[in-house]
Design a protein around this motif. Sequence first.
Motif, PDB file in Angstrom:
ATOM      1  N   GLY A 165       0.778  -1.236   0.000  1.00 24.09           N
ATOM      2  CA  GLY A 165       0.000   0.000   0.000  1.00 24.09           C
ATOM      3  C   GLY A 165       0.801   1.274   0.000  1.00 24.09           C
ATOM      4  O   GLY A 165       0.239   2.367   0.154  1.00 24.09           O
ATOM      5  N   VAL A 166       2.116   1.203  -0.188  1.00 25.76           N
ATOM      6  CA  VAL A 166       2.942   2.410  -0.216  1.00 25.76           C
ATOM      7  C   VAL A 166       2.642   3.210  -1.481  1.00 25.76           C
ATOM      8  O   VAL A 166       2.646   2.664  -2.592  1.00 25.76           O
ATOM      9  CB  VAL A 166       4.442   2.051  -0.160  1.00 25.76           C
ATOM     10  N   THR A 167       2.407   4.516  -1.328  1.00 28.63           N
ATOM     11  CA  THR A 167       2.129   5.390  -2.473  1.00 28.63           C
ATOM     12  C   THR A 167       3.121   6.542  -2.585  1.00 28.63           C
ATOM     13  O   THR A 167       3.062   7.312  -3.551  1.00 28.63           O
ATOM     14  CB  THR A 167       0.706   5.975  -2.367  1.00 28.63           C
ATOM     15  N   ASP A 168       4.019   6.672  -1.619  1.00 30.45           N
ATOM     16  CA  ASP A 168       5.041   7.726  -1.639  1.00 30.45           C
ATOM     17  C   ASP A 168       6.003   7.453  -2.795  1.00 30.45           C
ATOM     18  O   ASP A 168       6.807   6.512  -2.750  1.00 30.45           O
ATOM     19  CB  ASP A 168       5.775   7.734  -0.297  1.00 30.45           C
ATOM     20  N   GLU A 169       5.953   8.280  -3.844  1.00 31.45           N
ATOM     21  CA  GLU A 169       6.738   8.023  -5.050  1.00 31.45           C
ATOM     22  C   GLU A 169       8.241   8.116  -4.798  1.00 31.45           C
ATOM     23  O   GLU A 169       9.020   7.327  -5.348  1.00 31.45           O
ATOM     24  CB  GLU A 169       6.337   8.994  -6.169  1.00 31.45           C
ATOM     25  N   GLU A 170       8.669   9.077  -3.976  1.00 30.93           N
ATOM     26  CA  GLU A 170      10.108   9.174  -3.681  1.00 30.93           C
ATOM     27  C   GLU A 170      10.596   7.911  -2.992  1.00 30.93           C
ATOM     28  O   GLU A 170      11.684   7.405  -3.298  1.00 30.93           O
ATOM     29  CB  GLU A 170      10.395  10.398  -2.802  1.00 30.93           C
ATOM     30  N   TRP A 171       9.830   7.412  -2.047  1.00 24.64           N
ATOM     31  CA  TRP A 171      10.173   6.183  -1.326  1.00 24.64           C
ATOM     32  C   TRP A 171      10.289   5.026  -2.315  1.00 24.64           C
ATOM     33  O   TRP A 171      11.301   4.308  -2.333  1.00 24.64           O
ATOM     34  CB  TRP A 171       9.089   5.947  -0.289  1.00 24.64           C
ATOM     35  N   LEU A 172       9.292   4.842  -3.140  1.00 26.58           N
ATOM     36  CA  LEU A 172       9.277   3.712  -4.084  1.00 26.58           C
ATOM     37  C   LEU A 172      10.400   3.805  -5.105  1.00 26.58           C
ATOM     38  O   LEU A 172      11.094   2.812  -5.382  1.00 26.58           O
ATOM     39  CB  LEU A 172       7.925   3.655  -4.794  1.00 26.58           C
ATOM     40  N   ILE A 173      10.602   4.982  -5.687  1.00 24.21           N
ATOM     41  CA  ILE A 173      11.648   5.137  -6.705  1.00 24.21           C
ATOM     42  C   ILE A 173      13.025   4.926  -6.087  1.00 24.21           C
ATOM     43  O   ILE A 173      13.900   4.280  -6.683  1.00 24.21           O
ATOM     44  CB  ILE A 173      11.552   6.526  -7.365  1.00 24.21           C
TER      45      ILE A 173
END
Length: 326
Positions: A165-173
């Motif tokens: 459920g993570v949506t933080d783009e900086e975190w994911l990238i």
Amino acid sequence: MQALQLSPAFDSPSDSPCEVPPPAVEHWQQWQTLEANLATLLLEPYRCPTFITDIATCAATLLSLTARDPDVAIFHMVHTTPEKMNRYGVMHAMHTGMLLALIGLRKDWGDARNISAIKAGLTMNISITALQVELAQQAGPLTPEQKVAIDAHPLGSWKMLHDLGVTDEEWLIAVAQHHERPDGKGYPQGLTEVHPLADAIRTCDVFGAKMSPRAGRARMPTPRAAAEIFRQRSAGYFGATIIRELGLYPPGCLVELCTGEQAMVVQRHRDPHTPDVVVLSDTQGHALARPYRCQTTRTGGHLIIGAAPDQSWGALFGPEDILSLK
């Protein structure tokens, strides 16, 4: 050198249960609690229904602990004990997050970016956390299956976080790209444009790994670890910041004084050559019954001449015993 034996005359903080522990000991205990909380999240993330909230809480706690007492934060990473390899996956993630916190605080990233960076550092290897423990205790080469898992883990960790459920783009990238390099020689995609947070994570990841013991390999002293990552061009833009933050003799490292005494660094000062240490041995190499704390000097008996030749001194006295001394 004679076998190391700890005299019962050494007073442990637990010997006086009515006394309030010194701040450094309290902060150390908080790092231990953080590690225990992270272990559940990183080893069994799908069993944590509030994973996103819980990992954010851990990231905020880590940032607070690092800002409040960076010497204890660094001590937690550098101080070596045999059982660290049994918890390597979680501890390496935590120490990568701590290095990111040091960078973010130095560069004034602000709380939002600091927390995103730390969350990414904590979860960069979430798809292989258990495997990392196995590899830390494995002296031989990678098996074909292990190599496949290693090569796939940046995108595997990205997918797990997305599924959680993570949506933080900086975190994911940052997680997906944390092994990419601007020269295109990274993996898994061979990118040449790398997100700045991913570049920071890669540098902290590499440095933290070199500072950690593995089966058949002792941890590298800080100056050597620094030289290695710069020689291999893996330091990136953030390498110099890490070296500057840790200092010449980071807390937790073992050093030898010009007298032949062995000591452990516990606090840095403005002069990187004169940190506070806890002296562990006498000039003949015998363990002291009562170690004592002092500030080193550029001349005289408390001059540091380099890393301790025998790193086993680090396991002789417990961290809380060391940090309780004033």
